[in-house]
Design an enzyme around this catalytic site. Structure first.
Site, mmCIF file in Angstrom:
data_model
loop_
_atom_site.group_PDB
_atom_site.id
_atom_site.type_symbol
_atom_site.label_atom_id
_atom_site.label_comp_id
_atom_site.label_asym_id
_atom_site.label_seq_id
_atom_site.Cartn_x
_atom_site.Cartn_y
_atom_site.Cartn_z
ATOM 1 N N ASP A 115 0.831 -1.213 0.000
ATOM 2 C CA ASP A 115 0.000 0.000 0.000
ATOM 3 C C ASP A 115 0.864 1.262 0.000
ATOM 4 O OD1 ASP A 115 -2.355 1.405 -0.001
ATOM 5 O OD2 ASP A 115 -2.679 1.273 2.159
ATOM 6 N N GLY A 116 0.312 2.346 -0.510
ATOM 7 C CA GLY A 116 0.972 3.652 -0.414
ATOM 8 C C GLY A 116 1.571 4.183 -1.701
ATOM 9 N N HIS A 136 2.534 3.874 -8.865
ATOM 10 C CA HIS A 136 2.318 2.461 -9.207
ATOM 11 C C HIS A 136 3.504 1.920 -10.005
ATOM 12 C CE1 HIS A 136 -1.616 2.650 -7.541
ATOM 13 N NE2 HIS A 136 -2.135 3.424 -8.473
ATOM 14 N N LEU A 188 10.454 -20.664 -4.781
ATOM 15 C CA LEU A 188 9.407 -19.814 -4.219
ATOM 16 C C LEU A 188 8.074 -19.957 -4.976
ATOM 17 C CD1 LEU A 188 8.682 -17.216 -2.411
ATOM 18 C CD2 LEU A 188 9.245 -15.909 -4.473
HETATM 19 C C1 IPE Z 1 -5.277 -2.638 -0.140
HETATM 20 O O1 IPE Z 1 -4.974 -1.312 -0.342
HETATM 21 C C2 IPE Z 1 -5.358 -3.362 -1.448
HETATM 22 C C3 IPE Z 1 -4.094 -3.558 -2.126
HETATM 23 C C4 IPE Z 1 -2.920 -3.271 -1.654
HETATM 24 C C5 IPE Z 1 -4.188 -4.144 -3.431
HETATM 25 P P1 IPE Z 1 -6.138 -0.201 -0.459
HETATM 26 O O2 IPE Z 1 -5.459 1.103 -0.629
HETATM 27 O O3 IPE Z 1 -7.100 -0.588 -1.514
HETATM 28 O O4 IPE Z 1 -6.843 -0.323 0.961
HETATM 29 P P2 IPE Z 1 -7.653 0.739 1.793
HETATM 30 O O5 IPE Z 1 -8.678 1.332 0.870
HETATM 31 O O6 IPE Z 1 -6.685 1.766 2.270
HETATM 32 O O7 IPE Z 1 -8.244 -0.025 2.923
HETATM 33 C C1 IPE Z 2 -1.472 0.433 -3.417
HETATM 34 O O1 IPE Z 2 -1.296 1.798 -3.378
HETATM 35 C C2 IPE Z 2 -1.797 -0.077 -4.789
HETATM 36 C C3 IPE Z 2 -3.168 -0.568 -4.948
HETATM 37 C C4 IPE Z 2 -4.062 -0.606 -4.018
HETATM 38 C C5 IPE Z 2 -3.554 -1.044 -6.264
HETATM 39 P P1 IPE Z 2 -2.514 2.831 -3.333
HETATM 40 O O2 IPE Z 2 -2.877 3.157 -4.726
HETATM 41 O O3 IPE Z 2 -3.611 2.309 -2.502
HETATM 42 O O4 IPE Z 2 -1.829 4.065 -2.645
HETATM 43 P P2 IPE Z 2 -2.450 5.008 -1.515
HETATM 44 O O5 IPE Z 2 -2.918 4.118 -0.411
HETATM 45 O O6 IPE Z 2 -3.579 5.748 -2.160
HETATM 46 O O7 IPE Z 2 -1.332 5.882 -1.097
HETATM 47 MG MG MG Z 3 -4.046 2.444 -0.525
#
Ligand code: IPE
Ligand code: IPE
Ligand code: MG
Length: 258
Positions: free
Chosen positions: A34-35, A51, A145
């Site tokens: 995430d992030g 991404h 793996l």
């Molecule tokens: C979780 O991240 C899903 C993935 C990493 C693919 P999200 O960004 O979608 O989750 P929330 O919305 O913060 O819970």
């Molecule tokens: C994780 O990063 C990737 C996916 C969920 C596909 P995010 O796109 O959720 O990034 P944030 O959480 O908005 O920073």
């Molecule tokens: Mg996210």
């Protein structure tokens, strides 16, 4: 083999502390990557660029897992709920996935990685479904793996699918309700051929599981770091594993050795 890999890492950027025994390593690591968006925002870039940068982190973590001898790595790449994002962002994510599937096969094969996916794969674009099937087939006999991408994945959907399977079996007289137990349910999940994760890593600080492996995470050790996924590289991964190795897993008992 494992020992010498650890030695190499100690000499390079592996700042010791991780025990040199395979026993101390998690057999199955799951990651909520995430992030990406916040990483991009913090650099005044577009979310899309976050991404893109995140793919490099995937490469590093997969390679490090191979080097360490980790058996299972499961990466949450796209959730069912992520379909609600703007179309442009979804298109970019699908494009990156397609590119990854094309480019990575060579490296996965070289590293003896078995590639697989979990999720409602039939909801992905047809062309991606084909590439997934190809990569899965090409790597099915690899013995290193097991890399699993969770795509169009939702744990609640997974449980719904499992319950439907079970209900049909009961209806058809293949299964009796008395025979349904935890093992039977586990055998109907997308993850039926995998052990439960020992270790869950979530990047970028959110203290939630976001519909990921709800059944399977029952006794998983959780590690949340504020580091955004695109900045989460090999050393961060090794540090996280080091933290896992200091945990005492009790599984509800007073002490695991009792
Ligand atoms: C979780 O991240 C899903 C993935 C990493 C693919 P999200 O960004 O979608 O989750 P929330 O919305 O913060 O819970
Ligand atoms: C994780 O990063 C990737 C996916 C969920 C596909 P995010 O796109 O959720 O990034 P944030 O959480 O908005 O920073
Ligand atoms: Mg996210």
């Amino acid at each position: 083999m494992i020992k010498s890999i650890f030695k190499d890492m100690t000499q390079s950027n592996f700042e010791s502390g991780v025990s040199e025994s395979k026993e101390g390593l998690p057999a199955h690591i799951a990651i909520i990557m995430d992030g990406n968006g916040r990483w991009a925002e913090s650099k005044s870039l577009k979310r899309i660029q976050g991404h893109q940068a995140g793919v490099e982190s995937i490469r590093e973590v997969v390679t490090a897992s191979c080097d360490l001898g980790i058996q299972y790595l499961t990466l949450y790449a796209f959730s069912t709920e992520n379909w609600q994002r703007p179309k442009l962002e979804i298109d970019v994510l699908m494009h990156l996935l397609s590119d990854y599937l094309d480019k990575e096969l060579k490296t996965l094969t070289k590293n003896n990685v078995r590639f697989q996916v979990i999720g409602r794969i039939h909801t992905l674009p047809k062309e991606i479904q084909k590439k997934i099937a190809f990569n899965v087939k090409e790597t099915e006999n690899n013995t290193g793996l097991t890399l699993t991408l969770a795509l169009s994945y939702s744990s609640r959907c997974e449980i719904v699918d499992a319950m439907k399977d079970l209900a049909l079996k009961v209806k058809d007289g293949i299964l009796s309700p008395e025979d349904i137990n935890e093992e039977v349910i586990q055998q109907h999940l997308y993850t039926k051929d995998m052990p439960d994760p020992d270790f869950l890593i979530r990047t970028s600080g959110e203290m939630r599981v976001s519909n990921f492996l709800l059944w399977q995470l029952s006794y998983t050790e959780i590690f949340v770091t504020d580091v955004f996924w695109p900045d989460f590289r090999k050393q961060n991964f090794l540090n996280a594993i080091q933290s896992f190795q200091k945990r005492e897993r009790r599984f509800g008992r007073t002490n695991f050795s009792n």
